[in-house]
Design a protein around this motif. Structure first.
Motif, PDB file in Angstrom:
ATOM      1  N   ARG A 170      19.097 -25.228 -10.374  1.00 54.36           N
ATOM      2  CA  ARG A 170      19.743 -26.187 -10.738  1.00 54.36           C
ATOM      3  C   ARG A 170      19.436 -27.414 -10.280  1.00 54.36           C
ATOM      4  NH1 ARG A 170      25.925 -24.409 -12.252  1.00 54.36           N
ATOM      5  NH2 ARG A 170      25.379 -22.158 -13.187  1.00 54.36           N
ATOM      6  N   VAL A 171      19.061 -27.520  -8.774  1.00 57.26           N
ATOM      7  CA  VAL A 171      18.695 -28.760  -8.188  1.00 57.26           C
ATOM      8  C   VAL A 171      17.123 -28.988  -7.868  1.00 57.26           C
ATOM      9  CG1 VAL A 171      20.764 -28.618  -6.972  1.00 57.26           C
ATOM     10  CG2 VAL A 171      18.845 -27.607  -5.988  1.00 57.26           C
ATOM     11  N   HIS A 172      16.454 -27.944  -8.506  1.00 52.52           N
ATOM     12  CA  HIS A 172      14.926 -28.346  -8.698  1.00 52.52           C
ATOM     13  C   HIS A 172      14.236 -28.107  -7.253  1.00 52.52           C
ATOM     14  CE1 HIS A 172      15.292 -28.660 -12.821  1.00 52.52           C
ATOM     15  NE2 HIS A 172      16.092 -29.919 -12.580  1.00 52.52           N
ATOM     16  N   LEU A 173      14.723 -27.291  -6.189  1.00 51.35           N
ATOM     17  CA  LEU A 173      14.293 -26.899  -4.927  1.00 51.35           C
ATOM     18  C   LEU A 173      14.050 -25.622  -4.530  1.00 51.35           C
ATOM     19  CD1 LEU A 173      13.867 -28.968  -2.413  1.00 51.35           C
ATOM     20  CD2 LEU A 173      16.180 -28.381  -1.548  1.00 51.35           C
ATOM     21  N   SER A 174      13.155 -25.281  -3.781  1.00 48.18           N
ATOM     22  CA  SER A 174      12.776 -23.715  -3.484  1.00 48.18           C
ATOM     23  C   SER A 174      14.139 -23.034  -2.887  1.00 48.18           C
ATOM     24  CB  SER A 174      11.589 -23.516  -2.906  1.00 48.18           C
ATOM     25  OG  SER A 174      11.997 -24.043  -1.266  1.00 48.18           O
ATOM     26  N   PRO A 175      14.217 -21.645  -3.222  1.00 50.17           N
ATOM     27  CA  PRO A 175      15.355 -21.120  -2.413  1.00 50.17           C
ATOM     28  C   PRO A 175      15.546 -21.245  -1.051  1.00 50.17           C
ATOM     29  CG  PRO A 175      14.465 -19.672  -4.356  1.00 50.17           C
ATOM     30  CD  PRO A 175      13.612 -20.940  -4.286  1.00 50.17           C
ATOM     31  N   PRO A 176      14.403 -20.986  -0.291  1.00 49.20           N
ATOM     32  CA  PRO A 176      14.414 -21.222   1.070  1.00 49.20           C
ATOM     33  C   PRO A 176      14.782 -22.618   1.624  1.00 49.20           C
ATOM     34  CG  PRO A 176      12.549 -19.966   0.677  1.00 49.20           C
ATOM     35  CD  PRO A 176      13.019 -20.648  -0.544  1.00 49.20           C
ATOM     36  N   ALA A 177      14.539 -23.620   0.992  1.00 52.42           N
ATOM     37  CA  ALA A 177      14.790 -24.983   1.273  1.00 52.42           C
ATOM     38  C   ALA A 177      16.400 -25.179   0.951  1.00 52.42           C
ATOM     39  CB  ALA A 177      14.031 -25.898   0.472  1.00 52.42           C
ATOM     40  N   VAL A 178      16.858 -24.605  -0.145  1.00 55.44           N
ATOM     41  CA  VAL A 178      18.222 -24.700  -0.524  1.00 55.44           C
ATOM     42  C   VAL A 178      18.968 -23.845   0.420  1.00 55.44           C
ATOM     43  CG1 VAL A 178      19.961 -23.679  -2.094  1.00 55.44           C
ATOM     44  CG2 VAL A 178      18.015 -24.915  -2.913  1.00 55.44           C
ATOM     45  N   ALA A 179      18.619 -22.768   1.047  1.00 53.58           N
ATOM     46  CA  ALA A 179      19.309 -22.105   2.057  1.00 53.58           C
ATOM     47  C   ALA A 179      19.255 -22.671   3.326  1.00 53.58           C
ATOM     48  CB  ALA A 179      18.591 -20.635   2.310  1.00 53.58           C
ATOM     49  N   GLU A 180      18.260 -23.330   3.664  1.00 53.05           N
ATOM     50  CA  GLU A 180      18.228 -24.112   4.800  1.00 53.05           C
ATOM     51  C   GLU A 180      19.311 -25.360   4.939  1.00 53.05           C
ATOM     52  OE1 GLU A 180      15.121 -26.750   7.918  1.00 53.05           O
ATOM     53  OE2 GLU A 180      14.437 -25.823   5.938  1.00 53.05           O
ATOM     54  N   ARG A 181      19.360 -26.104   3.639  1.00 47.48           N
ATOM     55  CA  ARG A 181      20.034 -27.180   3.595  1.00 47.48           C
ATOM     56  C   ARG A 181      21.823 -26.774   3.613  1.00 47.48           C
ATOM     57  NH1 ARG A 181      18.764 -32.283   1.710  1.00 47.48           N
ATOM     58  NH2 ARG A 181      16.636 -32.826   1.584  1.00 47.48           N
ATOM     59  N   VAL A 182      21.852 -25.666   2.889  1.00 45.71           N
ATOM     60  CA  VAL A 182      23.474 -25.160   2.852  1.00 45.71           C
ATOM     61  C   VAL A 182      23.784 -24.748   4.159  1.00 45.71           C
ATOM     62  CG1 VAL A 182      24.920 -23.234   1.865  1.00 45.71           C
ATOM     63  CG2 VAL A 182      23.204 -24.494   0.358  1.00 45.71           C
ATOM     64  N   HIS A 183      22.914 -24.011   5.038  1.00 44.19           N
ATOM     65  CA  HIS A 183      23.160 -23.700   6.422  1.00 44.19           C
ATOM     66  C   HIS A 183      23.449 -24.770   7.158  1.00 44.19           C
ATOM     67  CE1 HIS A 183      21.070 -19.585   5.869  1.00 44.19           C
ATOM     68  NE2 HIS A 183      22.167 -19.567   5.182  1.00 44.19           N
TER      69      HIS A 183
END
Length: 206
Positions: free
Chosen positions: A84-97
């Motif tokens: 949905r936000v056009h970002l890789s899953p690892p990068a999404v996980a890092e930002r959410v954390h």
């Protein structure tokens, strides 16, 4: 606090330790620690005032995109969020954390309809209670099943409670229990046209 001392020893040492400042600098000093802004005012090498204020986390456009999606549906997987936000899953996980660790995201909860769940009576209650016999000073009140929210407020009330009850009789009983802390004033909620609005990007100050 070790972090506070290590970060502000050149600014706040006289206040925190009682020792004279080694190299005083006149004017206003500012230090950022754990989301707070500490400020001290120096005149002729002496500290004149100290204050702190909470400073919000610095969120960029992508952080707000993630917050928008998670506030709409907190059950989204990192894979779906990345799509949905056009970002890789690892990068999404890092930002959410990082949003979790900074306290921006405080939890993930299911939203329940009180009336459908057996709590059809909803109200706000203004409490005029002060001193040792105050709702805010009794942690037991927060454990009452009818209490949903407790807010300390300004004005001629000490705090405002959001409550639900299983019936009008139960609501009356709640009012009687609260009356021992101070005069309660209730506002019945007839309907809610807007409840739990998601946070959006704050407007930039002029």
């Amino acid at each position: 606090h070790r972090d506070l001392l290590s970060c502000t020893v050149h600014v706040l040492a006289p206040l925190l330790t009682g020792h004279p400042m080694m190299t005083p600098h006149p004017g206003l000093k500012e230090c950022h620690i754990n989301g707070h802004v500490w400020m001290s005012t120096w005149i002729d090498g002496n500290i004149m005032a100290i204050a702190f204020q909470t400073k919000g986390a610095q969120l960029d456009r992508m952080d707000w995109e993630l917050l928008r999606e998670l506030q709409d549906n907190a059950r989204l997987s990192y894979k779906e969020l990345s799509r949905r936000v056009h970002l890789s899953p690892p990068a999404v996980a890092e930002r959410v954390h990082k949003l979790e660790e900074s306290g921006v995201i405080t939890g993930y909860h299911a939203q329940a309809d009180p009336a459908r769940a057996g709590w059809p009576v909803s109200a706000f209650i203004r409490m005029a209670c002060y001193g040792p016999r105050c709702v805010l000073r009794d942690p037991e009140v927060a454990t009452w099943p009818e209490i949903r929210e407790i807010h300390r407020v300004t004005g001629n009330a000490c705090n405002i409670l959001k409550v639900t009850a299983v019936s009008m009789g139960a609501f009356e009983d709640l009012i009687d229990r609260l009356a021992s802390y101070g005069p309660p004033s209730s506002l019945m909620i007839l309907s809610s046209s807007l409840a739990g609005r998601p946070l959006t990007t704050p407007a930039s100050p002029d």
